[in-house]
Design an enzyme around this catalytic site. Structure first.
Site, short mmCIF file in Angstrom:
data_model
loop_
_atom_site.label_atom_id
_atom_site.label_comp_id
_atom_site.label_asym_id
_atom_site.label_seq_id
_atom_site.Cartn_x
_atom_site.Cartn_y
_atom_site.Cartn_z
N VAL A 1 0.83 -1.21 0.00
CA VAL A 1 0.00 0.00 0.00
C VAL A 1 0.86 1.26 0.00
CG1 VAL A 1 -2.10 0.93 0.98
CG2 VAL A 1 -1.47 -1.40 1.49
N ILE A 2 1.88 1.30 0.87
CA ILE A 2 2.71 2.51 0.95
C ILE A 2 3.53 2.69 -0.32
CG2 ILE A 2 4.63 3.60 2.20
CD1 ILE A 2 3.54 2.43 4.77
N VAL B 1 15.85 -9.11 -2.89
CA VAL B 1 16.73 -7.97 -2.65
C VAL B 1 17.97 -8.43 -1.90
CG1 VAL B 1 16.92 -5.74 -1.45
CG2 VAL B 1 14.81 -6.33 -2.68
N GLY C 1 6.16 -3.41 5.19
CA GLY C 1 5.32 -3.75 6.34
C GLY C 1 5.76 -3.00 7.59
N HIS D 1 -28.73 9.06 -10.96
CA HIS D 1 -28.11 9.07 -12.29
C HIS D 1 -27.72 10.50 -12.64
CE1 HIS D 1 -27.25 8.06 -16.43
NE2 HIS D 1 -27.98 9.12 -16.79
N ALA E 1 -6.53 2.43 10.04
CA ALA E 1 -7.00 3.39 11.03
C ALA E 1 -8.44 3.09 11.46
CB ALA E 1 -6.90 4.80 10.44
P1 FAD Z 1 -0.78 4.88 15.69
O1 FAD Z 1 -1.54 5.73 14.76
O2 FAD Z 1 0.55 4.39 15.28
O3 FAD Z 1 -0.65 5.70 17.04
C1 FAD Z 1 0.06 5.25 18.14
C2 FAD Z 1 0.44 6.42 19.00
O4 FAD Z 1 0.96 5.94 20.23
C3 FAD Z 1 1.54 7.31 18.39
O5 FAD Z 1 1.20 8.66 18.52
C4 FAD Z 1 2.77 6.99 19.23
O6 FAD Z 1 3.65 8.10 19.36
C5 FAD Z 1 2.11 6.68 20.56
N1 FAD Z 1 2.94 5.86 21.45
C6 FAD Z 1 3.60 4.72 21.15
N2 FAD Z 1 4.20 4.23 22.26
C7 FAD Z 1 3.92 5.10 23.25
C8 FAD Z 1 4.25 5.15 24.63
N3 FAD Z 1 4.97 4.20 25.22
N4 FAD Z 1 3.80 6.21 25.36
C9 FAD Z 1 3.06 7.18 24.80
N5 FAD Z 1 2.70 7.17 23.49
C10 FAD Z 1 3.13 6.15 22.75
N6 FAD Z 1 -4.73 3.40 7.35
C11 FAD Z 1 -5.93 3.62 6.79
O7 FAD Z 1 -6.93 3.10 7.29
N7 FAD Z 1 -6.07 4.44 5.70
C12 FAD Z 1 -5.01 5.03 5.12
O8 FAD Z 1 -5.17 5.76 4.14
C13 FAD Z 1 -3.73 4.81 5.67
N8 FAD Z 1 -2.66 5.39 5.12
C14 FAD Z 1 -1.43 5.17 5.69
C15 FAD Z 1 -0.33 5.75 5.08
C16 FAD Z 1 0.93 5.54 5.60
C17 FAD Z 1 2.12 6.19 4.94
C18 FAD Z 1 1.08 4.75 6.78
C19 FAD Z 1 2.43 4.55 7.40
C20 FAD Z 1 -0.01 4.17 7.38
C21 FAD Z 1 -1.28 4.36 6.83
N9 FAD Z 1 -2.41 3.77 7.38
C22 FAD Z 1 -3.63 3.98 6.81
C23 FAD Z 1 -2.32 2.93 8.57
C24 FAD Z 1 -2.74 3.73 9.83
O9 FAD Z 1 -1.91 4.86 9.93
C25 FAD Z 1 -2.63 2.88 11.06
O10 FAD Z 1 -3.36 1.68 10.89
C26 FAD Z 1 -3.18 3.61 12.27
O11 FAD Z 1 -2.49 4.81 12.48
C27 FAD Z 1 -3.11 2.75 13.52
O12 FAD Z 1 -3.62 3.45 14.59
P2 FAD Z 1 -3.14 3.17 16.08
O13 FAD Z 1 -3.94 4.07 16.94
O14 FAD Z 1 -3.17 1.72 16.35
O15 FAD Z 1 -1.60 3.58 16.12
P1 NAI Z 2 2.29 -3.89 2.96
O1 NAI Z 2 2.13 -5.08 3.80
O2 NAI Z 2 1.09 -3.26 2.35
O3 NAI Z 2 3.27 -4.22 1.73
C1 NAI Z 2 4.56 -4.68 1.93
C2 NAI Z 2 5.03 -5.29 0.63
O4 NAI Z 2 6.42 -5.52 0.73
C3 NAI Z 2 4.37 -6.63 0.33
O5 NAI Z 2 3.90 -6.64 -0.99
C4 NAI Z 2 5.48 -7.64 0.56
O6 NAI Z 2 5.37 -8.77 -0.26
C5 NAI Z 2 6.70 -6.81 0.23
N1 NAI Z 2 7.93 -7.24 0.88
C6 NAI Z 2 8.10 -7.65 2.16
N2 NAI Z 2 9.39 -7.93 2.41
C7 NAI Z 2 10.07 -7.69 1.26
C8 NAI Z 2 11.43 -7.77 0.88
N3 NAI Z 2 12.37 -8.15 1.74
N4 NAI Z 2 11.75 -7.45 -0.39
C9 NAI Z 2 10.81 -7.05 -1.29
N5 NAI Z 2 9.51 -6.96 -0.98
C10 NAI Z 2 9.13 -7.25 0.28
O7 NAI Z 2 3.14 -2.87 3.84
P2 NAI Z 2 3.42 -1.32 3.70
O8 NAI Z 2 3.19 -0.86 2.31
O9 NAI Z 2 4.73 -1.11 4.35
O10 NAI Z 2 2.31 -0.68 4.60
C11 NAI Z 2 2.15 -1.10 5.95
C12 NAI Z 2 0.73 -1.10 6.35
O11 NAI Z 2 0.27 0.23 6.50
C13 NAI Z 2 -0.21 -1.70 5.29
O12 NAI Z 2 -0.28 -3.09 5.42
C14 NAI Z 2 -1.51 -1.08 5.65
O13 NAI Z 2 -2.12 -1.83 6.65
C15 NAI Z 2 -1.11 0.29 6.18
N6 NAI Z 2 -1.36 1.29 5.15
C16 NAI Z 2 -2.64 1.46 4.73
C17 NAI Z 2 -2.93 2.36 3.73
C18 NAI Z 2 -4.32 2.47 3.26
O14 NAI Z 2 -5.21 1.98 3.92
N7 NAI Z 2 -4.57 3.10 2.13
C19 NAI Z 2 -1.89 3.19 3.12
C20 NAI Z 2 -0.57 2.88 3.61
C21 NAI Z 2 -0.34 1.98 4.60
#
Ligand code: FAD
Ligand code: NAI
Length: 475
Positions: free
Chosen positions: A193-194, A247, A281, A454, A330
């Site tokens: 996804v990322i 890789v 991941g 529509h 999220a």
């Molecule tokens: P987090 O959002 O990671 O929050 C955890 C919080 O706990 C952080 O603020 C951290 O600082 C804090 N924390 C950790 N340890 C401690 C501690 N010991 N004391 C105090 N605070 C602490 N998901 C979607 O559904 N849609 C998307 O479009 C999407 N896009 C994404 C894009 C990217 C680039 C990435 C990386 C992720 C994306 N995700 C998306 C995934 C989503 O961000 C996560 O699934 C979500 O943030 C998880 O929520 P959480 O509350 O479990 O943890």
């Molecule tokens: P991901 O799990 O989506 O993708 C990781 C990819 O890396 C997989 O295709 C896997 O086969 C590959 N991979 C793993 N190890 C490898 C290696 N050694 N060499 C080459 N390829 C390898 O993980 P990603 O993109 O890091 O995102 C993490 C999580 O964040 C997602 O699983 C998703 O849950 C969340 N996320 C959600 C978004 C959304 O909802 N739109 C956007 C971005 C992140």
């Protein structure tokens, strides 16, 4: 003197801040501790999602799409624009403003709901009279005590051994969201996804993007027809996606990163790039939490072990979101946060994992809920499928975006909808109707009989449902 609360929530990401608000709404006294800080050291609640995840990535996706539209697509609409140029500082600056609006929004909601917010890093102390002790380290150190603690500490990007993140050349999602310059050549490891979302952002802004994926199939968890259509579209846009690679060594020099890998055919290859995003991941944030102090059970990968209700191995300690099993999304974290708060208030909530939607915000967008066709085949479940292409949808033609299709999978006997898959424009919004239908255990005929406005893209879903019964009207 320790401060006593009914509930302490550790982490203010979507799992934690939503759990805190719901618990406060239900009359509990709530503290929420979060460590995230702005560059100036100010609190930045919202977690990964708000600071370096969902929100900033969608802001950059939107801005980069405008840039691509201005360059490539506005002319088709008879809108001639000349001298299109990129102001990257402004584009990234706008993203930062959007992030701050969300941070501030959460602080406002905490005040409104009387959630006590503590900025600092939390860890478990020994069990004390009155509940669990949580120590907050930071500028304002505190000891908090509560009968119930919700762990919502989220996740962090997984690094490749030998290629640690420096956020200058080897980037996690964090560095990849704030590059000061568009790289000429960008390498991405992991076509998940990322990799696809951020790879798309930088490609649209002018980078030559090559993605290396270890799995033999592109988007292996996605419905095969959808993955095929998406791969075709991304390749046409210029993303170079190599699957089935292994890789090897990654070397950094002052100016570039070199990735050695073996391609799917077994040949040794070398990819040179200005920057490398590693998106393979994420790992749960449990280090430093003091799990060992209280005997909290973690699994071999560091996730907090929970049951279906998010109860951990210890009474009164709960865990939600990325730090526990299940998809790292999220909205999944939020649903779990609400459910735990409601359970603490004596209610009987339930999170239905079967209807958690997935979205990949590329162009075309990919979205789905429920089972893929390959999953149904593996399970040996008899099903009927209906598809409808956006090419035959009037609104998609008017938009000038006819890539992709909708596919509905329904039980062969009962017609219950088992899965709905979208690849195409605004799929992220269209999937909501499919989620609602599946949550009510509706049939494909239900979708087919509902009146859809529509011309809308949602008519493609209705037509795909009609196609299950081989009676699509416009195709
Ligand atoms: P987090 O959002 O990671 O929050 C955890 C919080 O706990 C952080 O603020 C951290 O600082 C804090 N924390 C950790 N340890 C401690 C501690 N010991 N004391 C105090 N605070 C602490 N998901 C979607 O559904 N849609 C998307 O479009 C999407 N896009 C994404 C894009 C990217 C680039 C990435 C990386 C992720 C994306 N995700 C998306 C995934 C989503 O961000 C996560 O699934 C979500 O943030 C998880 O929520 P959480 O509350 O479990 O943890
Ligand atoms: P991901 O799990 O989506 O993708 C990781 C990819 O890396 C997989 O295709 C896997 O086969 C590959 N991979 C793993 N190890 C490898 C290696 N050694 N060499 C080459 N390829 C390898 O993980 P990603 O993109 O890091 O995102 C993490 C999580 O964040 C997602 O699983 C998703 O849950 C969340 N996320 C959600 C978004 C959304 O909802 N739109 C956007 C971005 C992140």
């Amino acid at each position: 003197m320790a401060k006593q609360f009914d509930v302490v929530v550790i982490g203010a990401g979507p799992g934690g801040y939503i759990a805190a608000i719901r618990a406060a709404q239900l009359g509990m006294s709530v503290a929420c501790v979060d460590a995230w800080s702005t560059a100036e050291g100010k609190p930045a609640p919202g977690g990964t999602c708000t600071n370096v995840g969902c929100i900033p990535s969608k802001a950059l996706l939107q801005s980069s799409e405008h840039f691509e539209h201005a360059n490539l697509h506005l002319a088709e609409h008879g809108v001639d624009v000349k001298g299109v140029s990129l102001n990257l500082d402004k584009l990234v600056g706008r993203k930062d403003v959007v992030v701050k609006q969300n941070n501030d929004g959460i602080l406002y909601l905490f005040k409104k709901n009387k959630v006590n917010f503590f900025h600092g890093t939390a860890s478990f102390g020994a069990k004390v009279d009155g509940g669990w002790s949580v120590n907050v380290a930071g500028a304002n150190a505190e000891e908090l005590v509560a009968k119930n603690v919700i762990i919502a500490t989220g996740s962090s990007a997984r690094a490749l051994p030998g290629a640690e993140f420096d956020e200058e050349q080897i980037l996690s999602n964090d560095g990849a969201l704030r590059l000061p310059k568009v790289p000429k050549k960008l390498a991405v490891i992991g076509a998940g996804v990322i990799g696809l979302e951020l790879g798309s952002v930088w490609r649209r802004l002018g980078a030559e993007v090559t993605i290396l994926e270890g799995a033999p199939e592109f988007l292996s968890a996605v419905d095969r027809d959808v993955a095929k259509e998406a791969l075709k579209a991304f390749t046409k846009q210029g993303l170079k996606i190599n699957v089935g690679v292994k890789v090897g060594e990654i070397k950094k020099s002052a100016k570039q990163v070199t990735i050695n890998y073996v391609d799917a055919a077994g040949a040794e290859q070398k990819l040179e790039a200005d920057k490398l995003i590693v998106s393979i991941g994420r790992v749960p944030n449990t280090a430093g939490l003091g799990a060992e102090t209280i005997g909290l059970k973690l699994d071999e990968r560091g996730f907090v072990v929970v049951d279906d209700d998010c109860a951990t191995s210890l009474p009164g300690i709960w865990a939600v979101g990325d730090v526990v099993r299940g998809p790292m999304l999220a909205h999944k974290a939020e649903e779990e946060g609400v459910a735990v708060a409601e359970r603490l208030a004596g209610q009987q909530p339930h999170v239905n994992f079967d209807t958690v939607p997935w979205v990949i915000y590329t162009s075309p967008e990919i979205a789905w809920v429920g089972k893929t066709e390959q999953q149904l085949k593996t399970e040996g479940r008899a099903y009927r499928a209906g598809s409808f292409p956006f090419l035959a949808n009037g609104r998609a033609r008017a938009l000038g975006d006819t890539t992709g299709f909708v596919k509905v999978l329904a039980d062969a006997k009962t017609d219950e909808v088992l899965g709905v898959h979208f690849v195409g424009p605004v799929a992220s919004e269209l999937v909501a109707e499919a989620v609602a239908i599946m949550e009510f255990r509706g049939a494909s005929e239900d979708i087919a009989r509902i009146c859809h406005a529509h011309p809308t893209l949602s008519e493609a879903l209705k037509e795909a449902a009609l196609a299950v019964d081989k009676r699509a009207l416009n195709f």
